[in-house]
Design a protein around this motif. Structure first.
Motif, PDB file in Angstrom:
ATOM      1  N   UNK A  96      35.768  -2.118  41.845  1.00 19.42           N
ATOM      2  CA  UNK A  96      36.388  -1.928  40.471  1.00 19.42           C
ATOM      3  C   UNK A  96      37.508  -0.887  40.344  1.00 19.42           C
ATOM      4  N   UNK A  97      37.463   0.277  40.817  1.00 12.75           N
ATOM      5  CA  UNK A  97      38.624   1.243  40.911  1.00 12.75           C
ATOM      6  C   UNK A  97      39.897   0.856  41.477  1.00 12.75           C
ATOM      7  N   UNK A  98      39.647  -0.022  42.665  1.00 11.63           N
ATOM      8  CA  UNK A  98      40.811  -0.685  43.471  1.00 11.63           C
ATOM      9  C   UNK A  98      41.573  -1.459  42.415  1.00 11.63           C
ATOM     10  N   UNK A  99      40.825  -2.364  41.514  1.00  9.37           N
ATOM     11  CA  UNK A  99      41.824  -3.044  40.704  1.00  9.37           C
ATOM     12  C   UNK A  99      42.114  -2.659  39.487  1.00  9.37           C
ATOM     13  N   UNK A 100      41.399  -1.779  39.088  1.00 12.38           N
ATOM     14  CA  UNK A 100      41.514  -1.080  37.794  1.00 12.38           C
ATOM     15  C   UNK A 100      43.061  -0.152  38.225  1.00 12.38           C
ATOM     16  N   UNK A 101      43.038   0.559  39.411  1.00 14.09           N
ATOM     17  CA  UNK A 101      44.111   1.419  39.640  1.00 14.09           C
ATOM     18  C   UNK A 101      45.498   0.499  40.247  1.00 14.09           C
ATOM     19  N   UNK A 102      44.978  -0.818  40.570  1.00 14.59           N
ATOM     20  CA  UNK A 102      46.063  -1.707  40.818  1.00 14.59           C
ATOM     21  C   UNK A 102      46.908  -2.081  39.333  1.00 14.59           C
ATOM     22  N   UNK A 103      46.002  -2.222  38.516  1.00 13.53           N
ATOM     23  CA  UNK A 103      46.677  -2.386  37.127  1.00 13.53           C
ATOM     24  C   UNK A 103      47.496  -1.267  36.655  1.00 13.53           C
ATOM     25  N   UNK A 104      46.919  -0.091  36.565  1.00 14.89           N
ATOM     26  CA  UNK A 104      47.575   1.118  36.192  1.00 14.89           C
ATOM     27  C   UNK A 104      48.794   1.510  36.821  1.00 14.89           C
ATOM     28  N   UNK A 105      48.482   1.695  38.187  1.00 15.91           N
ATOM     29  CA  UNK A 105      49.558   2.265  38.796  1.00 15.91           C
ATOM     30  C   UNK A 105      50.671   1.087  39.066  1.00 15.91           C
ATOM     31  N   UNK A 106      50.376  -0.268  39.103  1.00 19.10           N
ATOM     32  CA  UNK A 106      51.386  -1.094  39.188  1.00 19.10           C
ATOM     33  C   UNK A 106      52.470  -1.145  37.820  1.00 19.10           C
TER      34      UNK A 106
ATOM     35  N   UNK B 148      32.343  -1.830  30.834  1.00 19.96           N
ATOM     36  CA  UNK B 148      32.720  -3.040  30.913  1.00 19.96           C
ATOM     37  C   UNK B 148      33.681  -3.452  29.645  1.00 19.96           C
ATOM     38  N   UNK B 149      33.506  -2.781  28.569  1.00 21.61           N
ATOM     39  CA  UNK B 149      34.460  -2.857  27.376  1.00 21.61           C
ATOM     40  C   UNK B 149      35.805  -2.143  27.751  1.00 21.61           C
ATOM     41  N   UNK B 150      35.581  -1.019  28.446  1.00 28.71           N
ATOM     42  CA  UNK B 150      37.252  -0.450  29.000  1.00 28.71           C
ATOM     43  C   UNK B 150      37.713  -1.488  29.730  1.00 28.71           C
ATOM     44  N   UNK B 151      37.073  -2.051  30.763  1.00 31.32           N
ATOM     45  CA  UNK B 151      37.745  -2.907  31.591  1.00 31.32           C
ATOM     46  C   UNK B 151      38.350  -3.982  30.783  1.00 31.32           C
ATOM     47  N   UNK B 152      37.641  -4.692  29.735  1.00 31.65           N
ATOM     48  CA  UNK B 152      38.397  -5.862  28.863  1.00 31.65           C
ATOM     49  C   UNK B 152      39.437  -5.300  28.201  1.00 31.65           C
ATOM     50  N   UNK B 153      39.476  -3.950  27.443  1.00 27.11           N
ATOM     51  CA  UNK B 153      40.626  -3.546  26.673  1.00 27.11           C
ATOM     52  C   UNK B 153      41.864  -3.332  27.557  1.00 27.11           C
ATOM     53  N   UNK B 154      41.690  -2.744  28.930  1.00 26.28           N
ATOM     54  CA  UNK B 154      42.818  -2.457  29.778  1.00 26.28           C
ATOM     55  C   UNK B 154      43.384  -4.006  29.997  1.00 26.28           C
ATOM     56  N   UNK B 155      42.760  -4.738  30.307  1.00 24.12           N
ATOM     57  CA  UNK B 155      43.278  -6.218  30.548  1.00 24.12           C
ATOM     58  C   UNK B 155      44.062  -6.754  29.299  1.00 24.12           C
ATOM     59  N   UNK B 156      43.345  -6.668  28.173  1.00 27.32           N
ATOM     60  CA  UNK B 156      44.140  -7.101  27.061  1.00 27.32           C
ATOM     61  C   UNK B 156      45.321  -6.457  26.734  1.00 27.32           C
TER      62      UNK B 156
ATOM     63  N   UNK C  65      49.076  -7.652  26.412  1.00 24.91           N
ATOM     64  CA  UNK C  65      50.048  -7.449  25.174  1.00 24.91           C
ATOM     65  C   UNK C  65      51.443  -6.859  25.731  1.00 24.91           C
ATOM     66  N   UNK C  66      51.508  -6.119  26.620  1.00 22.83           N
ATOM     67  CA  UNK C  66      52.766  -5.625  27.122  1.00 22.83           C
ATOM     68  C   UNK C  66      53.445  -6.760  27.800  1.00 22.83           C
TER      69      UNK C  66
ATOM     70  N   UNK D  64      52.081  -9.033  33.752  1.00 24.33           N
ATOM     71  CA  UNK D  64      51.120  -9.971  33.856  1.00 24.33           C
ATOM     72  C   UNK D  64      50.389  -9.794  35.224  1.00 24.33           C
ATOM     73  N   UNK D  65      50.993  -9.039  36.242  1.00 26.87           N
ATOM     74  CA  UNK D  65      50.298  -9.014  37.380  1.00 26.87           C
ATOM     75  C   UNK D  65      49.284  -7.837  37.339  1.00 26.87           C
ATOM     76  N   UNK D  66      49.641  -6.777  36.549  1.00 20.89           N
ATOM     77  CA  UNK D  66      48.805  -5.712  36.306  1.00 20.89           C
ATOM     78  C   UNK D  66      47.565  -6.198  35.463  1.00 20.89           C
ATOM     79  N   UNK D  67      47.616  -7.196  34.494  1.00 17.76           N
ATOM     80  CA  UNK D  67      46.677  -7.709  33.850  1.00 17.76           C
ATOM     81  C   UNK D  67      45.584  -8.602  34.740  1.00 17.76           C
ATOM     82  N   UNK D  68      46.192  -9.465  35.779  1.00 17.29           N
ATOM     83  CA  UNK D  68      45.506 -10.103  36.351  1.00 17.29           C
ATOM     84  C   UNK D  68      44.534  -9.014  37.542  1.00 17.29           C
TER      85      UNK D  68
END
Length: 502
Positions: A22-32, A85-93, A97-98, A188-192
């Motif tokens: 989970x953190x691998x992908x969350x960090x991918x979105x954030x750091x990307x 789970x809610x936090x992951x949804x918000x990060x993706x949204x 949005x960006x 968009x890549x960060x959202x994915x």
């Protein structure tokens, strides 16, 4: 789901694999996204270096400041899994949005004011989503082990290795897409990436169980009214964050007030658990400045060092030219290579009974970071034209090794020193210290801001002086760590309370 799963992952609970993925992908979105954010602010909104640095610092600060909010919601009402789970949804949204903001703005479908408002609102959604996810992941990792389990520290090291896989690939992918095809593709890549993390969490959440307590024995019963109230507060937090991203001074005041509230709460509850718990909380407070000082220096990778690489560094490597954001992957490469070696070195010293105290490791880390910034200074001074990439690589390596002497140990410290009922808020306060450091990192980066129209010679002088200041800050932080180490030793000699984890 009541009993801990017997399934293992590298001799660790299988839940660790789920949380690390989970953190691998969350960090991918954030750091990307973070890799090119300061460049995006300057290019899209025509901000100066100082304005971009403060806005970047405000956003990064809110990403961590909301961890207190997320930890409190988990501790008091919802438990850790639902906020994740809610936090992951918000990060993706937020990342979507960006991407949408940039796509619509680039085609003239939004007014400039609406573009900036949508941009800040999307950042706010990401910040609050991260606050719901981040502290609960860290506490759930600790909960996979009994408090006396020697694998706990190793578990956090595995976590740190895992997240750096995401941090390594993110700048390469998102930095490349944003520089080659446009900013919207990077967002968009960060959202994915976050969508992939959400899928991992949903499919693997059954493996995330406590090692010490059957969760089904103390079920949480939340009425619909209370749940609606909780999520109304989440919506209010997003609206507030969208405003605070643009108001650095107000944000600083709010962070200070939140820190005081959290500290008072921690002390109040600790007193109910006796003198030993109170002493542990005071020891926790003593090292709270360490994460902030660390982040002030480390976040220069995304701020001053990032702009320095974009403007002055020869980024050609064997015929390939890298975009400046892609160089941030150097940090994660170093982590993946050095961290296992460092973990083995600490283990070998521990077996021989000569493992340094945590504060000593902190001091070594800050000293290495100071040397790393001196290397960058040397590269600027020694280069007649563009700075050779080898100086940047050497600086990155030294600063990263310093990071590894500091950051992973701060997380393990919470579970070892604080009573179980305080771990959520304790982890939140730790993130708050990181948050204050992020805001201060943006303010510190303004000292190295380059005025528009500066010549190459002037730019080099500005960065050389700034990197010297960063090095001096590292030296001061190392001295502070040695000082609090002496304080701990003197306190232990007098009263022999619970020691700071080594």
């Amino acid at each position: 789901m009541g009993r801990p799963s017997a399934a293992m992952f590298l001799n660790h609970p299988r839940g660790l694999a789920v949380l690390v993925a989970l953190k691998i992908w969350e960090l991918f979105s954030y750091q990307g996204m973070r890799a090119f954010l300061v460049l995006y602010l300057i290019a899209t909104f025509a901000l100066g270096d100082a304005e971009a640095a403060v806005l970047f610092g405000s956003y990064a600060s809110l990403v961590l400041a909301t961890a207190v909010f997320g930890g409190l919601i988990a501790d008091r009402w919802l438990g850790a899994k639902e906020p994740m789970i809610v936090g992951a949804c918000l990060i993706m949204v937020g990342h979507l949005g960006l991407a949408l903001e940039n796509f619509l703005g680039g085609r003239g479908l939004l007014q400039p004011e609406a573009i900036f408002d949508m941009f800040c609102g999307s950042l706010a959604v990401i910040a609050v989503g991260t606050g719901l996810l981040k502290p609960n992941v860290l506490n759930l990792i600790g909960g996979l082990y009994r408090r006396d389990d020697p694998r706990r520290d190793t578990g956090y090291y595995l976590y740190y290795i895992g997240v750096n896989i995401g941090s390594f690939s993110a700048p390469l992918v998102c930095g490349y897409l944003s520089s080659r095809y446009g900013w919207a593709y990077g967002f968009a890549a960060a959202a994915l990436g976050m969508a992939a993390g959400l899928l991992v969490l949903v499919l693997g959440r059954r493996h995330i169980v406590s090692a010490e307590q059957d969760e089904s024995a103390t079920p949480r019963v939340i009425t619909l009214r209370h749940r609606l109230g909780i999520y109304a507060s989440v919506a209010a937090a997003i609206a507030l964050a969208a405003l605070l991203i643009q108001q650095g001074v107000v944000l600083a005041m709010l962070l200070a007030a939140t820190l005081m509230f959290g500290a008072v709460y921690l002390l109040t509850v600790a007193k109910a658990h006796g003198n030993e718990a109170t002493a542990a909380v005071w020891g926790f407070f003593a090292v709270m400045p360490v994460p902030a000082l660390f982040v002030i220096l480390f976040e220069q990778f995304s701020l001053s060092v990032n702009l320095f690489a974009d403007r002055l560094v020869d980024r050609d490597f064997f015929g390939a030219t890298f975009a400046a954001p892609q160089l941030l992957s150097l940090n994660s490469i170093c982590v993946l290579v050095v961290l296992p070696l460092l973990a083995m070195a600490w283990a070998a010293l521990r077996e021989r009974g000569v493992d340094p105290a945590t504060t000593t490791k902190f001091a070594v880390g800050f000293a290495l970071m100071a040397i790393g910034f001196l290397v960058l200074t040397t590269g600027v001074v020694a280069s007649a034209g563009r700075v050779d990439l080898k100086w940047v690589v050497a600086g990155y390596v030294l600063i990263t090794v310093g990071e590894l002497c500091i950051a992973p140990l701060t997380y393990a410290m919470v579970g070892k020193t604080l009573p179980k009922p305080l771990e959520g808020v304790g982890m939140g306060l730790l993130q708050l210290s990181f948050s204050i450091g992020n805001l201060c990192a943006g303010l510190f980066a303004t000292l190295g801001a380059v005025p528009k129209g500066s010549s190459d010679i002037q730019i080099k002088e500005i960065y050389a002086e700034f990197f010297v200041m960063a090095s001096l800050l590292g030296v001061g932080a190392a001295a502070f760590c040695l000082l609090i180490g002496r304080w701990f030793a003197a306190r232990d000699a007098r009263t022999a309370p619970q020691r700071l984890p080594a």
